[in-house]
Design a protein around this motif. Structure first.
Motif, PDB file in Angstrom:
ATOM      1  N   MET A  65       0.824  -1.204   0.000  1.00 36.87           N
ATOM      2  CA  MET A  65       0.000   0.000   0.000  1.00 36.87           C
ATOM      3  C   MET A  65       0.863   1.260   0.000  1.00 36.87           C
ATOM      4  O   MET A  65       0.508   2.268  -0.607  1.00 36.87           O
ATOM      5  CB  MET A  65      -0.931  -0.002   1.218  1.00 36.87           C
ATOM      6  N   ASP A  66       1.993   1.218   0.685  1.00 33.55           N
ATOM      7  CA  ASP A  66       2.872   2.385   0.680  1.00 33.55           C
ATOM      8  C   ASP A  66       3.379   2.684  -0.721  1.00 33.55           C
ATOM      9  O   ASP A  66       3.508   3.850  -1.117  1.00 33.55           O
ATOM     10  CB  ASP A  66       4.057   2.160   1.627  1.00 33.55           C
ATOM     11  N   SER A  67       3.693   1.636  -1.506  1.00 34.83           N
ATOM     12  CA  SER A  67       4.172   1.859  -2.864  1.00 34.83           C
ATOM     13  C   SER A  67       3.096   2.500  -3.734  1.00 34.83           C
ATOM     14  O   SER A  67       3.393   3.299  -4.621  1.00 34.83           O
ATOM     15  CB  SER A  67       4.640   0.537  -3.483  1.00 34.83           C
ATOM     16  N   ILE A  68       1.835   2.155  -3.481  1.00 32.89           N
ATOM     17  CA  ILE A  68       0.728   2.733  -4.244  1.00 32.89           C
ATOM     18  C   ILE A  68       0.518   4.189  -3.863  1.00 32.89           C
ATOM     19  O   ILE A  68       0.304   5.061  -4.718  1.00 32.89           O
ATOM     20  CB  ILE A  68      -0.568   1.936  -3.998  1.00 32.89           C
ATOM     21  N   TYR A  69       0.588   4.487  -2.574  1.00 32.81           N
ATOM     22  CA  TYR A  69       0.192   5.803  -2.082  1.00 32.81           C
ATOM     23  C   TYR A  69       1.336   6.763  -1.824  1.00 32.81           C
ATOM     24  O   TYR A  69       1.094   7.917  -1.476  1.00 32.81           O
ATOM     25  CB  TYR A  69      -0.618   5.644  -0.799  1.00 32.81           C
ATOM     26  N   ARG A  70       2.580   6.319  -1.996  1.00 34.84           N
ATOM     27  CA  ARG A  70       3.706   7.192  -1.671  1.00 34.84           C
ATOM     28  C   ARG A  70       3.601   8.535  -2.387  1.00 34.84           C
ATOM     29  O   ARG A  70       3.898   9.595  -1.821  1.00 34.84           O
ATOM     30  CB  ARG A  70       5.028   6.497  -2.012  1.00 34.84           C
ATOM     31  N   HIS A  71       3.168   8.512  -3.659  1.00 32.28           N
ATOM     32  CA  HIS A  71       3.019   9.749  -4.423  1.00 32.28           C
ATOM     33  C   HIS A  71       1.555  10.181  -4.526  1.00 32.28           C
ATOM     34  O   HIS A  71       1.258  11.376  -4.504  1.00 32.28           O
ATOM     35  CB  HIS A  71       3.624   9.567  -5.816  1.00 32.28           C
ATOM     36  N   GLN A  72       0.638   9.209  -4.622  1.00 36.52           N
ATOM     37  CA  GLN A  72      -0.782   9.540  -4.773  1.00 36.52           C
ATOM     38  C   GLN A  72      -1.340  10.334  -3.588  1.00 36.52           C
ATOM     39  O   GLN A  72      -2.266  11.135  -3.764  1.00 36.52           O
ATOM     40  CB  GLN A  72      -1.618   8.261  -4.919  1.00 36.52           C
ATOM     41  N   ARG A  73      -0.801  10.104  -2.395  1.00 38.10           N
ATOM     42  CA  ARG A  73      -1.372  10.719  -1.196  1.00 38.10           C
ATOM     43  C   ARG A  73      -1.392  12.242  -1.277  1.00 38.10           C
ATOM     44  O   ARG A  73      -2.240  12.896  -0.661  1.00 38.10           O
ATOM     45  CB  ARG A  73      -0.603  10.275   0.053  1.00 38.10           C
ATOM     46  N   HIS A  74      -0.464  12.808  -2.055  1.00 36.99           N
ATOM     47  CA  HIS A  74      -0.380  14.264  -2.132  1.00 36.99           C
ATOM     48  C   HIS A  74      -1.517  14.867  -2.952  1.00 36.99           C
ATOM     49  O   HIS A  74      -1.840  16.052  -2.795  1.00 36.99           O
ATOM     50  CB  HIS A  74       0.963  14.680  -2.727  1.00 36.99           C
ATOM     51  N   ILE A  75      -2.122  14.077  -3.839  1.00 38.08           N
ATOM     52  CA  ILE A  75      -3.224  14.582  -4.669  1.00 38.08           C
ATOM     53  C   ILE A  75      -4.489  13.750  -4.464  1.00 38.08           C
ATOM     54  O   ILE A  75      -5.462  13.907  -5.188  1.00 38.08           O
ATOM     55  CB  ILE A  75      -2.844  14.583  -6.161  1.00 38.08           C
ATOM     56  N   TYR A  76      -4.472  12.872  -3.455  1.00 36.47           N
ATOM     57  CA  TYR A  76      -5.559  11.902  -3.290  1.00 36.47           C
ATOM     58  C   TYR A  76      -6.915  12.585  -3.145  1.00 36.47           C
ATOM     59  O   TYR A  76      -7.859  12.273  -3.868  1.00 36.47           O
ATOM     60  CB  TYR A  76      -5.279  11.012  -2.078  1.00 36.47           C
ATOM     61  N   ASP A  77      -7.037  13.503  -2.209  1.00 32.76           N
ATOM     62  CA  ASP A  77      -8.343  14.107  -1.943  1.00 32.76           C
ATOM     63  C   ASP A  77      -8.853  14.908  -3.138  1.00 32.76           C
ATOM     64  O   ASP A  77     -10.035  14.845  -3.485  1.00 32.76           O
ATOM     65  CB  ASP A  77      -8.268  15.001  -0.700  1.00 32.76           C
ATOM     66  N   VAL A 123     -15.726   1.794 -18.916  1.00 32.54           N
ATOM     67  CA  VAL A 123     -14.681   2.810 -18.768  1.00 32.54           C
ATOM     68  C   VAL A 123     -14.321   2.995 -17.295  1.00 32.54           C
ATOM     69  O   VAL A 123     -13.149   3.108 -16.924  1.00 32.54           O
ATOM     70  CB  VAL A 123     -15.127   4.141 -19.395  1.00 32.54           C
ATOM     71  N   LEU A 124     -15.353   3.043 -16.437  1.00 28.94           N
ATOM     72  CA  LEU A 124     -15.115   3.210 -15.003  1.00 28.94           C
ATOM     73  C   LEU A 124     -14.282   2.066 -14.456  1.00 28.94           C
ATOM     74  O   LEU A 124     -13.331   2.290 -13.695  1.00 28.94           O
ATOM     75  CB  LEU A 124     -16.453   3.296 -14.264  1.00 28.94           C
ATOM     76  N   ARG A 125     -14.606   0.839 -14.814  1.00 28.18           N
ATOM     77  CA  ARG A 125     -13.861  -0.313 -14.312  1.00 28.18           C
ATOM     78  C   ARG A 125     -12.396  -0.262 -14.743  1.00 28.18           C
ATOM     79  O   ARG A 125     -11.499  -0.593 -13.966  1.00 28.18           O
ATOM     80  CB  ARG A 125     -14.510  -1.614 -14.787  1.00 28.18           C
ATOM     81  N   ARG A 126     -12.149   0.142 -15.993  1.00 25.72           N
ATOM     82  CA  ARG A 126     -10.760   0.239 -16.458  1.00 25.72           C
ATOM     83  C   ARG A 126     -10.018   1.333 -15.699  1.00 25.72           C
ATOM     84  O   ARG A 126      -8.844   1.177 -15.339  1.00 25.72           O
ATOM     85  CB  ARG A 126     -10.719   0.508 -17.961  1.00 25.72           C
ATOM     86  N   TRP A 127     -10.711   2.455 -15.462  1.00 28.17           N
ATOM     87  CA  TRP A 127     -10.100   3.564 -14.720  1.00 28.17           C
ATOM     88  C   TRP A 127      -9.763   3.138 -13.289  1.00 28.17           C
ATOM     89  O   TRP A 127      -8.671   3.387 -12.793  1.00 28.17           O
ATOM     90  CB  TRP A 127     -11.046   4.753 -14.725  1.00 28.17           C
ATOM     91  N   LEU A 128     -10.687   2.479 -12.616  1.00 32.29           N
ATOM     92  CA  LEU A 128     -10.462   2.053 -11.236  1.00 32.29           C
ATOM     93  C   LEU A 128      -9.329   1.043 -11.144  1.00 32.29           C
ATOM     94  O   LEU A 128      -8.552   1.051 -10.181  1.00 32.29           O
ATOM     95  CB  LEU A 128     -11.752   1.453 -10.665  1.00 32.29           C
ATOM     96  N   ALA A 129      -9.210   0.174 -12.146  1.00 30.35           N
ATOM     97  CA  ALA A 129      -8.153  -0.838 -12.123  1.00 30.35           C
ATOM     98  C   ALA A 129      -6.763  -0.200 -12.121  1.00 30.35           C
ATOM     99  O   ALA A 129      -5.813  -0.776 -11.571  1.00 30.35           O
ATOM    100  CB  ALA A 129      -8.301  -1.772 -13.317  1.00 30.35           C
ATOM    101  N   LEU A 130      -6.649   0.989 -12.718  1.00 30.43           N
ATOM    102  CA  LEU A 130      -5.355   1.683 -12.715  1.00 30.43           C
ATOM    103  C   LEU A 130      -4.912   2.027 -11.301  1.00 30.43           C
ATOM    104  O   LEU A 130      -3.718   2.192 -11.047  1.00 30.43           O
ATOM    105  CB  LEU A 130      -5.448   2.966 -13.550  1.00 30.43           C
ATOM    106  N   PHE A 131      -5.886   2.150 -10.394  1.00 31.82           N
ATOM    107  CA  PHE A 131      -5.589   2.500  -9.003  1.00 31.82           C
ATOM    108  C   PHE A 131      -5.757   1.309  -8.066  1.00 31.82           C
ATOM    109  O   PHE A 131      -5.889   1.479  -6.856  1.00 31.82           O
ATOM    110  CB  PHE A 131      -6.504   3.651  -8.564  1.00 31.82           C
TER     111      PHE A 131
END
Length: 207
Positions: free
Chosen positions: A1-13, A158-166
């Motif tokens: 989870m840290d690898s996923i969110y290390r950069h995403q957390r800054h723009i997550y909200d 489209v939504l499912r493909r988009w969510l899979a990226l995250f």
């Protein structure tokens, strides 16, 4: 989870604001009593907890997350909001945690899980653990991606493909699983699918 969110957390909200539907409605529906305890499982950046603490100033709030990177962001947000004295955070596996060891609490009057189950592989165990950690008379409030049954098939694809990226996987059997776990625990359960099935909301109430 840290690898996923290390950069995403800054723009997550900012990036999730427009498609994590139903979060504010969940907060409004908590309706806790004065001095109730509220736990958010998968608290992420602390966005929901800060909203909960502001809306219900008589309650003590707690949050746990498995990601140390997200918790670092949450700690900063909580302090900037001036809520460090009312919100406590801890790192833990939501499928098996000890509230007494983490927070000095035997259980919680309200537990919130907002758009986290779709990212947790053992999500059924997380729901079961949350129900087990409710105080008598407490309630578990869940909102997450639904089966999108009422939406156009092209939009759903489209939504499912988009969510899979995250690394997000909607749990289409979430309503059935939550109902079964609630019944097993002797609790009541209400489930609805707002926004034409875009989201699913569930409330489990412990007798």
């Amino acid at each position: 989870m840290d690898s996923i969110y290390r950069h995403q957390r800054h723009i997550y909200d900012a990036s999730r604001k427009f498609y994590l539907l139903g979060r504010d409605g969940l907060i409004a529906g908590l309706a806790p009593r004065a001095q109730d305890t509220i736990l958010e499982i998968g608290c992420g950046t602390g966005r929901n907890l800060i909203g909960i603490a502001r809306r219900y100033p008589g309650c003590d709030c707690y949050g746990l997350d498995v990601s140390s990177a997200m918790l670092e962001t949450a700690h900063g947000a909580v302090e900037r909001a001036g809520l460090g004295g009312r919100i406590r955070l801890a790192q833990a596996d939501a499928s098996d945690f000890d509230p007494q060891a983490l927070f000095g609490q035997p259980g919680f009057d309200r537990i919130v899980i907002s758009y986290a189950l779709s990212m947790i592989p053992p999500w059924q165990a997380v729901v079961a653990e949350a129900i087990a950690r409710l105080s008598p008379g407490g309630s578990l409030h869940i909102v997450d991606f639904g089966d999108q049954a009422g939406l156009p098939s092209a939009f759903k694809a489209v939504l499912r493909r988009w969510l899979a990226l995250f690394h997000v996987t909607p749990r289409e059997d979430l309503p059935a699983v939550v109902r079964a776990l609630a019944e097993e625990a002797g609790a009541s359960c209400q489930v609805e699918a707002p926004f034409r099935g875009y989201a699913v909301r569930a409330v489990v109430r412990k007798a």
